[in-house]
Each structure stands twice: as structure tokens, then as C-alpha cells.
Design an enzyme around this catalytic site. Sequence first.
Site, mmCIF file in Angstrom:
data_model
loop_
_atom_site.group_PDB
_atom_site.id
_atom_site.type_symbol
_atom_site.label_atom_id
_atom_site.label_comp_id
_atom_site.label_asym_id
_atom_site.label_seq_id
_atom_site.Cartn_x
_atom_site.Cartn_y
_atom_site.Cartn_z
ATOM 1 N N LYS A 94 26.134 22.762 -6.970
ATOM 2 C CA LYS A 94 26.330 24.214 -6.970
ATOM 3 C C LYS A 94 26.177 24.715 -5.554
ATOM 4 C CE LYS A 94 26.846 28.258 -8.808
ATOM 5 N NZ LYS A 94 27.976 28.471 -7.876
ATOM 6 N N GLN A 115 21.172 23.916 0.534
ATOM 7 C CA GLN A 115 21.435 24.417 -0.823
ATOM 8 C C GLN A 115 20.644 23.627 -1.859
ATOM 9 O OE1 GLN A 115 24.214 26.901 -0.926
ATOM 10 N NE2 GLN A 115 23.119 27.485 -2.768
ATOM 11 N N LYS A 118 17.166 25.042 -1.853
ATOM 12 C CA LYS A 118 17.232 26.433 -2.315
ATOM 13 C C LYS A 118 17.409 26.469 -3.832
ATOM 14 C CE LYS A 118 20.306 28.878 -0.131
ATOM 15 N NZ LYS A 118 21.489 29.673 0.300
ATOM 16 N N LYS A 130 28.359 22.224 -1.118
ATOM 17 C CA LYS A 130 28.972 23.285 -0.308
ATOM 18 C C LYS A 130 30.362 22.815 0.077
ATOM 19 C CE LYS A 130 27.732 27.286 1.517
ATOM 20 N NZ LYS A 130 26.643 28.208 1.105
ATOM 21 N N GLY A 169 31.240 31.956 -3.632
ATOM 22 C CA GLY A 169 31.619 32.495 -2.331
ATOM 23 C C GLY A 169 30.619 32.171 -1.238
ATOM 24 N N ASP A 170 31.032 32.385 -0.015
ATOM 25 C CA ASP A 170 30.175 32.334 1.177
ATOM 26 C C ASP A 170 30.972 33.104 2.239
ATOM 27 O OD1 ASP A 170 27.578 30.878 2.225
ATOM 28 O OD2 ASP A 170 29.032 30.637 3.829
ATOM 29 N N THR A 213 22.494 38.629 -3.548
ATOM 30 C CA THR A 213 21.875 38.007 -2.368
ATOM 31 C C THR A 213 21.114 39.054 -1.558
ATOM 32 O OG1 THR A 213 23.735 36.481 -2.332
ATOM 33 C CG2 THR A 213 22.278 36.460 -0.424
HETATM 34 P P1 NDP Z 1 30.901 37.629 4.605
HETATM 35 O O1 NDP Z 1 32.110 36.873 4.979
HETATM 36 O O2 NDP Z 1 30.972 38.644 3.532
HETATM 37 O O3 NDP Z 1 30.276 38.336 5.887
HETATM 38 C C1 NDP Z 1 29.922 37.602 7.002
HETATM 39 C C2 NDP Z 1 29.496 38.563 8.099
HETATM 40 O O4 NDP Z 1 28.948 37.827 9.178
HETATM 41 C C3 NDP Z 1 30.659 39.342 8.660
HETATM 42 O O5 NDP Z 1 30.206 40.586 9.104
HETATM 43 C C4 NDP Z 1 31.097 38.458 9.811
HETATM 44 O O6 NDP Z 1 31.814 39.133 10.816
HETATM 45 C C5 NDP Z 1 29.776 37.965 10.335
HETATM 46 N N1 NDP Z 1 29.954 36.686 11.000
HETATM 47 C C6 NDP Z 1 30.526 35.575 10.493
HETATM 48 N N2 NDP Z 1 30.541 34.597 11.397
HETATM 49 C C7 NDP Z 1 29.978 35.108 12.496
HETATM 50 C C8 NDP Z 1 29.706 34.586 13.779
HETATM 51 N N3 NDP Z 1 30.042 33.332 14.103
HETATM 52 N N4 NDP Z 1 29.083 35.399 14.679
HETATM 53 C C9 NDP Z 1 28.758 36.688 14.357
HETATM 54 N N5 NDP Z 1 29.006 37.237 13.160
HETATM 55 C C10 NDP Z 1 29.592 36.454 12.250
HETATM 56 O O7 NDP Z 1 29.802 36.526 4.259
HETATM 57 P P2 NDP Z 1 28.410 36.686 3.476
HETATM 58 O O8 NDP Z 1 27.853 38.040 3.699
HETATM 59 O O9 NDP Z 1 28.619 36.201 2.110
HETATM 60 O O10 NDP Z 1 27.528 35.596 4.220
HETATM 61 C C11 NDP Z 1 26.666 35.910 5.316
HETATM 62 C C12 NDP Z 1 25.596 34.841 5.437
HETATM 63 O O11 NDP Z 1 24.828 34.801 4.226
HETATM 64 C C13 NDP Z 1 26.096 33.409 5.642
HETATM 65 O O12 NDP Z 1 25.165 32.714 6.431
HETATM 66 C C14 NDP Z 1 26.073 32.829 4.226
HETATM 67 O O13 NDP Z 1 25.981 31.430 4.246
HETATM 68 C C15 NDP Z 1 24.814 33.469 3.686
HETATM 69 N N6 NDP Z 1 24.671 33.548 2.245
HETATM 70 C C16 NDP Z 1 25.630 34.119 1.454
HETATM 71 C C17 NDP Z 1 25.424 34.214 0.084
HETATM 72 C C18 NDP Z 1 26.397 34.888 -0.805
HETATM 73 O O14 NDP Z 1 26.107 34.993 -2.003
HETATM 74 N N7 NDP Z 1 27.522 35.384 -0.325
HETATM 75 C C19 NDP Z 1 24.233 33.653 -0.543
HETATM 76 C C20 NDP Z 1 23.261 33.130 0.378
HETATM 77 C C21 NDP Z 1 23.509 33.082 1.713
HETATM 78 P P3 NDP Z 1 33.422 39.042 10.878
HETATM 79 O O15 NDP Z 1 33.907 40.066 9.906
HETATM 80 O O16 NDP Z 1 33.736 39.344 12.295
HETATM 81 O O17 NDP Z 1 33.784 37.643 10.501
HETATM 82 O O1 2IT Z 2 24.448 30.020 0.424
HETATM 83 C C1 2IT Z 2 24.473 30.340 -0.781
HETATM 84 O O2 2IT Z 2 23.472 30.239 -1.497
HETATM 85 C C2 2IT Z 2 25.721 30.884 -1.324
HETATM 86 N N1 2IT Z 2 26.680 31.043 -0.582
HETATM 87 C C3 2IT Z 2 25.823 31.196 -2.783
HETATM 88 C C4 2IT Z 2 26.150 29.961 -3.576
HETATM 89 C C5 2IT Z 2 26.425 30.176 -5.035
HETATM 90 O O3 2IT Z 2 26.764 29.163 -5.661
HETATM 91 O O4 2IT Z 2 26.333 31.292 -5.550
#
Ligand code: NDP
Ligand code: 2IT
Length: 451
Positions: A94, A115, A118, A130, A169-170, A213
Site C-alpha cells: 500500500k 511507507q 508508516k 510506492k 495519490g502522492d 493527510t
Molecule cells: P501535491 O502534488 O498535491 O503538492 C505538492 C506540492 O509540493 C506542490 O505545491 C508542489 O509545487 C510542491 N513541490 C513538489 N516538488 C517540489 C520541489 N522539488 N520543490 C519545492 N516544492 C515542490 O502533493 P501532496 O500534497 O500530495 O504531497 C506533498 C508531500 O506530502 C509529499 O512529500 C508526499 O509524499 C507527502 N504525502 C502525501 C500524502 C497524500 O495523501 N497525498 C500522504 C502522506 C505524505 P509545484 O506545484 O510547483 O509542483
Molecule cells: O506517502 C503517503 O503516505 C501517501 N502518499 C499516501 C499513500 C496511500 O496509500 O494513501
Amino acid sequence: MDKFTRKFVDNFMNELIARNPGEPEFHQAVREVVESVAPYVTENPYLIDLRILERMVEPERVIMFRVPWTDDLGEIHINKGYRVQMNSALGPYKGGLRFHSSVNLSILKFLAFEQTFKNSLTTLPMGGGKGGSDFNPHGKSDAEVMRFCQSFMTELCKHIGPDTDIPAGDIGVGGREIGYLFGQYKRLRDEFTGTLTGKGLAWGGSLLRPEATGYGVCYFAQEMLATRGKSFEGQTVLISGSGNVAQYAAKKAMALGAKVVSLSDSNGSIYDPAGLDEEKLAYVLELKNIKRGRIKEYAERFPGVTYMEGRRPWSIPCEIALPCATQNEIEKEDAEALVKGGCYCVVEGANMPTTPEAIAIFQNAGLLYSPGKASNAGGVATSGLEMTQNSIRQKWTAEEVDEHLHRIMSDIHAACLKYGTEENGYVNYVKGANIAGFIKVAGAMVDQGLV
Ligand code: NDP
Ligand code: 2IT
């Protein structure tokens, strides 16, 4: 750490680096866990004899494939596709899918490794995985994103399933992409199952998964703050990123009485001294999720806001920082700036956003600091709740899901206290999360024999 344990860690890391060259993010993620769990492992030598750590750092399976697709002009593009199936001791693989130009095997192995621990912390039956692609969704039309997702899923569908591997998603993969991926999976496999999470609410998605999240980060932060008799009320909060996690972390922090003064994207940061409000947040959601614009536009839209081109927000004075963008976005100088600016609490929404040098600065200064694998687990936990609802063919109310989410975050916090409280009373959340996550996975691997 005693001499014997130090030597154990050094030998382990030397071998890991030799066997996995050119994978710095993976080395970084493994080192953090091994440093935390080494004392436990050396006290339980059967784990050494059974080579549990060596097995944990070798993915059970890595799938790599070609993703060919055509753009709107008919030109052909080739991307790399991946799925790292790291560990299935606790349940089916997952974890999310990341679409970003920086994606490579090192980044996906670090994410799949994190992961695993976590997911263990969530207490739900999920293994770790992943995947993703070096596809860059910025500037692509919906039709291009759809064709890419369909091509990606045409291969991936052979390797996943509701009891095998459940992606979500991520970065770069949100509701739109999950929709296209699900549609193609259903067409090719001829089954309507919960193989992906983060689905639309009308077709199997869970209420609160989009929010989970970011909300979970704030619930976890509340628990951390409470250990020092504090709360979000009246605190100035810095948030990086402006995507899924950042948006809902901002919403919940505001609801809990905080003033959120920054957001960012890969081009720069905005500083809004007046703080976000409901109208401004609604603008951000529309800007990022529908118009797919840049955070710079926020500074053009609202008065009194500064745009810091090419800069991170960490030099702005604050009490609480929630990094919600990407890995290694808080380096040594950023950590120093945060401490200098009055920050006393850093709660990670992103995965591994803080470098090891920066973590040491936070911990040595006695800050409340939590690693993403503990504080951002609310997202995957709610994915687990989506899987449960799909299996029993029911839909829970938002209140029911929120109650589960609250309990899970609070249980993770309790686990961190149990394994991370040091002799002087300081809570080392890194150690706590790593040991608590590790013990369960290791135990399951021992029980299941040499597989
Ligand atoms: P999104 O794609 O929705 O948003 C990512 C954000 O981070 C955007 O604002 C993006 O800017 C910015 N970003 C991405 N890459 C970079 C970079 N190299 N330098 C600076 N800014 C950057 O992703 P999420 O919000 O889902 O994910 C954000 C973080 O949270 C990641 O680390 C992800 O692994 C983690 N995460 C996500 C979960 C989820 O459920 N979605 C769960 C747990 C963790 P831009 O628009 O310019 O790309
Ligand atoms: O980093 C993370 O925990 C996620 N991107 C969410 C993973 C998931 O299966 O919901």
C-alpha cells in the site's frame, strides 16, 4: 550508542551503499531507521541471525516499465514507470504513486521503505509500496494526462489488485489522475474493486480522504503541543507546498486558531503577514486544483503579500512549521533560521522533508519535531479506511471517518512516547516512530518464515 552498536550500524550502511550505489535518498531513509532500531536489534540477536534488517532493505519486488504516450499534437513521448513492492509482512502493498520529473528508483525506494513503517504505525493491515513516473504533469492538458494515465495503468494493472497492491495519490497524483487510472484498471481487469484509494466520492471513495493527510498532521501536532501545555491557538504557522497536504493542513490549523502565513511551490514562497482566511484558502484550492496555476498568483491577488522567488519560507519568524512539499526541503541553514525565528515545533506533512543535519539541529535545540512517517500517516490510514468501506460495501459518514482518524493519530503519538521518551524526558519522535513501526514488521517477518 555503544561501540558494538555503532559498528553494527556502520557495517550495515557500508554494505547497503555498496549494494545500492547511486541511491542517496534511499540510503538516507535507511540510515535513519537503522540508527534508531540498532540498539533494539543488538539486544535481540535472533533478529541479526534471521537477517531481518537485510531482508527489509531489499524490496520484495520492483517493477519497471516503459510508458509510451502521445501529446495533443501527436508527438510521441516515453516515460519510465515504476512500482516498488517493498514489504508485505503486514498486508498487501500500500502506498502512493508520484508523478514528478525528479522520480527515480532511489526516491521510490526511500518512499516505499518509509511507507512500510508508516503503515505499521497506523495499526491497519497494510504492507509498504510506492510507485510513479518521471512524467511531469505541469502544463499538460487533461487529455494528455488521461492518455498518460491509461498507458501507465495498461502495464501496472498486471501487478496490482485489491488484495495484492493498492496504489493511491502522492505528488502530482490527485483526484483527476486516480479517476483516469481507475477507469483504465476497470476496463482492462473487468472488475470494480477498491484497487486504488483516493477515489471519487460517487464511486467508492471515502469521505475525508482528500483532507486526511493535512488534518492528521494537525491532529498529531495538537498531541505534541499538548505535551508542553500548548495548542495552535494564536500561533504563527509556516506551511510549505500548496498541494493536497498543504491545503488541508492550512485549513485545519486555521480552524484550530492558528495564523498561517506562508505557502510555496517549486518556484517560490508567499508570505502573507495578515494570515490566510477562508476566502484566501478557497482561492488557493481553485488556483492549484482547478486552474493549475502558480502560488505567485496569490501575491498578485491579495494586498500586503510578498512573493519570494526561488526561496523557501523558513526564514519567516514563526512558532510552528509544517513542511508539506517534498523531501530535503529543510536543510541545515533552514533549520538554523527556523530556530532563530522562534520556531519550537516542526511537524512533517511531507515525506523526509528534513535533512539529517537539520533534524540534529531541531533535536539538539529541544524542539518538538516529528518525522513524516508518524505525523503524515493520516493519509494512508484513511486509505486503509477506504479499503475497509470498499470491502464491506458501505460508506461511513465524515464524522465516523474523522473519529477513526483522530484515534489513529493519537495512538501513533502514544507509540512515539512509549518508544521515544529519553531519560531526560525529551521525546525523540524519530526513535519512537522507527522502533514502534519496526517491532511489528519484524515480528510478522519472523512469524512468516524465510520468504
Ligand atoms: P501535491 O502534488 O498535491 O503538492 C505538492 C506540492 O509540493 C506542490 O505545491 C508542489 O509545487 C510542491 N513541490 C513538489 N516538488 C517540489 C520541489 N522539488 N520543490 C519545492 N516544492 C515542490 O502533493 P501532496 O500534497 O500530495 O504531497 C506533498 C508531500 O506530502 C509529499 O512529500 C508526499 O509524499 C507527502 N504525502 C502525501 C500524502 C497524500 O495523501 N497525498 C500522504 C502522506 C505524505 P509545484 O506545484 O510547483 O509542483
Ligand atoms: O506517502 C503517503 O503516505 C501517501 N502518499 C499516501 C499513500 C496511500 O496509500 O494513501
